[in-house]
Design an enzyme around this catalytic site. Sequence first.
Site, short mmCIF file in Angstrom:
data_model
loop_
_atom_site.label_atom_id
_atom_site.label_comp_id
_atom_site.label_asym_id
_atom_site.label_seq_id
_atom_site.Cartn_x
_atom_site.Cartn_y
_atom_site.Cartn_z
CB SER A 217 -0.94 0.01 1.21
OG SER A 217 -0.21 0.12 2.41
CE LYS A 267 -2.99 2.51 4.58
NZ LYS A 267 -2.73 1.54 3.48
#
Length: 370
Positions: A217, A267
């Site tokens: 990701s 993230k």
Amino acid sequence: MKATPKLLVGQRSQTSPWLAVNLSAALPGAGQMYDGAIARGLVIAIAHVGFVGFILWSIFAPGGNTLRGLLTLLPLLSLYLFNLWDSHHAAKRGVTLDEFSPLTYRSSDPWYPVFLSQVLPGLGHLFLQQAAMGAALLVIGILIAYLANFNPALLPLTTVIWAVGCGLVYRAAPARRRQWGWLALLLAAVIVTRFAVSSIPFVVPKFVVQCIVPSESMLPTLEVRDRIFVRPQPVDYTPAIGDIIVFSNPERTPPEQAGQLENLMVKRVVALPGQRVAVRLGQVWIDDTPLIEPFLSEPIRYQWGPETVPEGHLFVLGDNRNRSRDSHVWGFLPQPHVVGNAYKIYWPPQRVQPLANPNQASPALGAVIN
């Protein structure tokens, strides 16, 4: 005025070689200073501090090379062993390696069993053939040291047991005269040094968290199996756009467990509270201004928003925007879920690098993340 007599060949020095070894075992360089070799002792002490400082910097600092720091453990260990031998050699000129070896040494010097008890409590008593006391100290010392891995409150007790073992064996060993002052100094050094060293595994997690990246990701910034250091969020930490943060998954983590080291994700912060964020035309827009993100490998293929980030929340996205489950899927991130900001890839060796915030001039300074 009489000159100070010199030692004749074969005459024993007034210093105890094994007291010197004990002092150097507790505090590198102290044995040489006890022997009168002040300059050499200071050099050895400073070298140890320098090696330890370089190792810590290499492993934990953003710009340090982790592998180089780990490899430096070898010269540090070599220097420590030389420090032990040299302290004995300085106290007893002409000593051979066989005389220094704990496996072949035979002596009534009471400091020799003390050295053995520094290695493990009870070994000195076993050397003196006091099996019951030696076995008891050995079992208790190992057991408490093992339990301290799970309960840091036991750490002071482990160091006390080591010191007690050294003190008891010194008292039990045959000797013509006792040097109680040196014993007190040695026991204090043993307690302080061993407590400092044994506390490292418990102190480090207060300043850095180790995480493993298992997904794609965050490509191309973070690859699968990258190991990263995360600085735990201080009270005054204010996230900035571009920071890479680790946080507990808001989809799986109840509010009362927010920020714990379970169900972690990594993230990048894209928008802060009060900012209006949208995803359109293949990129992120903040307050109708396009966000420059040179680290992205492809345009964003979805559209989102516009929405305003509420107070106490963040908008976070993975760098692999089209293959990341993030705020564009599950919404804004509550800030209490933030564990801290990731600042370094520390392993594997070929991937070691600081995780710099591209919006800032300088790099931003055992859990699994999704």
